[in-house]
Design an enzyme around this catalytic site. Structure first.
Site, PDB file in Angstrom:
ATOM      1  N   ARG A  22       0.843  -1.194   0.000  1.00 14.77           N
ATOM      2  CA  ARG A  22       0.000   0.000   0.000  1.00 14.77           C
ATOM      3  C   ARG A  22       0.879   1.245   0.000  1.00 14.77           C
ATOM      4  O   ARG A  22       2.054   1.195   0.345  1.00 14.77           O
ATOM      5  CB  ARG A  22      -0.909  -0.009   1.237  1.00 14.77           C
ATOM      6  CG  ARG A  22      -1.964  -1.101   1.162  1.00 14.77           C
ATOM      7  CD  ARG A  22      -2.855  -1.100   2.382  1.00 14.77           C
ATOM      8  NE  ARG A  22      -3.647   0.099   2.464  1.00 14.77           N
ATOM      9  CZ  ARG A  22      -3.705   0.886   3.541  1.00 14.77           C
ATOM     10  NH1 ARG A  22      -3.027   0.596   4.624  1.00 14.77           N
ATOM     11  NH2 ARG A  22      -4.445   1.962   3.519  1.00 14.77           N
ATOM     12  N   LYS A  51       3.414  -7.155  12.201  1.00  9.82           N
ATOM     13  CA  LYS A  51       2.662  -7.362  10.957  1.00  9.82           C
ATOM     14  C   LYS A  51       2.925  -8.759  10.390  1.00  9.82           C
ATOM     15  O   LYS A  51       4.063  -9.172  10.207  1.00  9.82           O
ATOM     16  CB  LYS A  51       3.064  -6.295   9.930  1.00  9.82           C
ATOM     17  CG  LYS A  51       2.286  -6.412   8.627  1.00  9.82           C
ATOM     18  CD  LYS A  51       2.283  -5.105   7.881  1.00  9.82           C
ATOM     19  CE  LYS A  51       1.679  -5.246   6.509  1.00  9.82           C
ATOM     20  NZ  LYS A  51       1.458  -3.961   5.851  1.00  9.82           N
ATOM     21  N   ARG A  64      -1.448   5.349  14.366  1.00  8.52           N
ATOM     22  CA  ARG A  64      -0.416   4.769  15.238  1.00  8.52           C
ATOM     23  C   ARG A  64      -0.939   4.746  16.660  1.00  8.52           C
ATOM     24  O   ARG A  64      -1.630   5.676  17.085  1.00  8.52           O
ATOM     25  CB  ARG A  64       0.825   5.650  15.258  1.00  8.52           C
ATOM     26  CG  ARG A  64       1.385   6.011  13.917  1.00  8.52           C
ATOM     27  CD  ARG A  64       2.698   5.293  13.658  1.00  8.52           C
ATOM     28  NE  ARG A  64       3.287   5.699  12.406  1.00  8.52           N
ATOM     29  CZ  ARG A  64       2.794   5.399  11.201  1.00  8.52           C
ATOM     30  NH1 ARG A  64       1.707   4.682  11.101  1.00  8.52           N
ATOM     31  NH2 ARG A  64       3.401   5.792  10.108  1.00  8.52           N
TER      32      ARG A  64
HETATM   33  C1  BTN Z   1       0.485  -3.818   2.345  1.00  2.00           C
HETATM   34  O1  BTN Z   1       1.235  -2.871   2.066  1.00  2.00           O
HETATM   35  O2  BTN Z   1       0.262  -4.104   3.521  1.00  2.00           O
HETATM   36  C2  BTN Z   1      -0.153  -4.627   1.243  1.00  2.00           C
HETATM   37  C3  BTN Z   1       0.753  -5.700   0.763  1.00  2.00           C
HETATM   38  C4  BTN Z   1       0.156  -6.553  -0.332  1.00  2.00           C
HETATM   39  C5  BTN Z   1       1.166  -7.512  -0.904  1.00  2.00           C
HETATM   40  C6  BTN Z   1       0.533  -8.477  -1.852  1.00  2.00           C
HETATM   41  S1  BTN Z   1       1.622  -9.803  -2.272  1.00  2.00           S
HETATM   42  C7  BTN Z   1       0.512 -10.336  -3.488  1.00  2.00           C
HETATM   43  C8  BTN Z   1      -0.010  -9.110  -4.172  1.00  2.00           C
HETATM   44  N1  BTN Z   1       0.869  -8.689  -5.235  1.00  2.00           N
HETATM   45  C9  BTN Z   1       1.449  -7.517  -4.978  1.00  2.00           C
HETATM   46  O3  BTN Z   1       2.269  -6.940  -5.720  1.00  2.00           O
HETATM   47  N2  BTN Z   1       1.020  -7.042  -3.802  1.00  2.00           N
HETATM   48  C10 BTN Z   1       0.060  -7.935  -3.187  1.00  2.00           C
END
Ligand code: BTN
Length: 325
Positions: A125, A190, A322
């Protein structure tokens, strides 16, 4: 010879001589040496022990489409288009590309579910990168179709968070927490993240790609700037298998999305709330310059903070929150 065949042989993490690997794979020792280099280039950590052979340093259990399919409920075995790749830039990007090339009939056909053993440009994100070491974690994306225009999406990423949390609980994980809007946590660290990306809208039919990144066996993560954990660290004794987890996540998320499409977010509010890691804590909404006590989500999935001026709500994407120490 594919990297997969070699890694499968090495996955017992014992020392294998070049000669025995060559015999088992029916290739020359030089071909094995080249393939070891290629696998190392893809991020597999393989130790070379002079005069003895090779040893895989990390716990790796490779994805296998047939095993995943066999663990899915019968109804889903027919209705999803499952793709398991060794390597891809991003599983979200792969689903989006595939659907863009088959856009003549949006909403029809099988739901595409894409998994990869590694991502070379995994997306998180807020434009962040998502670390995707090979064979260790789960990187999966689903191409979803919802009707009812953009408002039909409100709460979707929280619904997916609930579905992932419930899937992990069914697999035996205890104390799963949800950090608004859609991180999964275990004891303040996380464990997984969800990235929902809008792909397009046509006459009220909305296409989104929902991606889940879940840390499974990971023990080292250079450059990650927040406390993190993996299933193996959270519960060492549980035999976590990526193929089983992938099947459970797929069926849980797709069932939840179906339920959400029919009944809306209300059915998920309590299920989300029970796992809220912010509830009752002193919070600061960064960028929103708001401080107060976490009071859970409203009927649309917006977060509520009790401030000196009363309850204020924040929307996903507007701010990040936070816990204040
Ligand atoms: C976050 O930032 O918390 C979201 C992470 C999401 C990662 C997943 S891995 C599978 C899918 N492909 C990506 O490029 N991103 C999501």
């Amino acid at each position: 010879m594919k990297t997969k065949a070699l890694i499968n042989l090495l996955s017992d993490r014992r020392i294998h001589s070049g000669a025995s690997l060559a015999t088992q794979l029916g290739v020359s020792r030089t071909a094995i040496w080249k393939q070891i280099r290629r696998a190392q280039g893809r991020g597999y950590r393989i130790e070379t022990l002079k005069g003895r052979g090779y040893r895989l340093e990390d716990h790796v259990d490779l994805l296998d489409a047939e095993r995943i399919r066999a663990s899915l409920p019968g109804s889903l075995q027919e209705s999803i288009d499952l793709r398991v790749l060794e390597s891809v830039d991003s599983t979200n990007a792969e689903v989006a590309r595939y659907r863009a090339g088959h856009s003549d009939d949006p909403g029809a056909g099988a739901v595409m579910v894409c998994l990869a053993d590694t991502q070379t440009a995994g997306r998180g994100r807020r434009g962040r990168a998502w670390l995707s070491p090979p064979g260790e974690n789960l990187y999966m994306s689903m191409g979803l179709t919802l009707r009812g225009g953009f408002t039909a999406l409100e709460g979707l990423s929280l619904v997916i968070g609930v579905a992932v949390a419930e899937a992990l609980e069914r697999l035996g994980l205890r104390n799963v927490g949800l950090k608004w809007p859609n991180d999964l946590q275990h004891e303040g660290r996380k464990l997984a993240g969800i990235l929902v990306e809008l792909q397009g809208e046509l006459e009220g039919v909305v296409q989104v790609v929902a991606g889940v990144g879940l840390n499974v066996h990971m023990r080292e993560a250079a450059g990650v700037d927040q406390p993190w954990t993996s299933l193996s660290q959270a519960q060492e004794k549980t035999p976590w298998r990526r193929n089983d987890i992938a099947a459970e996540l797929t069926s849980s998320v797709l069932a939840a999305v179906d339920e959400f499409a029919v009944n809306g977010f209300e059915a998920f509010r309590d299920r989300w709330q029970q796992r809220d890691v912010f509830y009752g804590h002193s919070l600061r909404a960064v960028q929103g310059e708001m401080e107060g006590i976490g009071r859970g989500i409203d009927a649309s999935g917006h977060y509520q903070i009790e401030t000196e001026q009363g309850i204020q709500t924040v929307r996903a994407g507007e701010v990040s929150m936070r816990v204040m120490s």
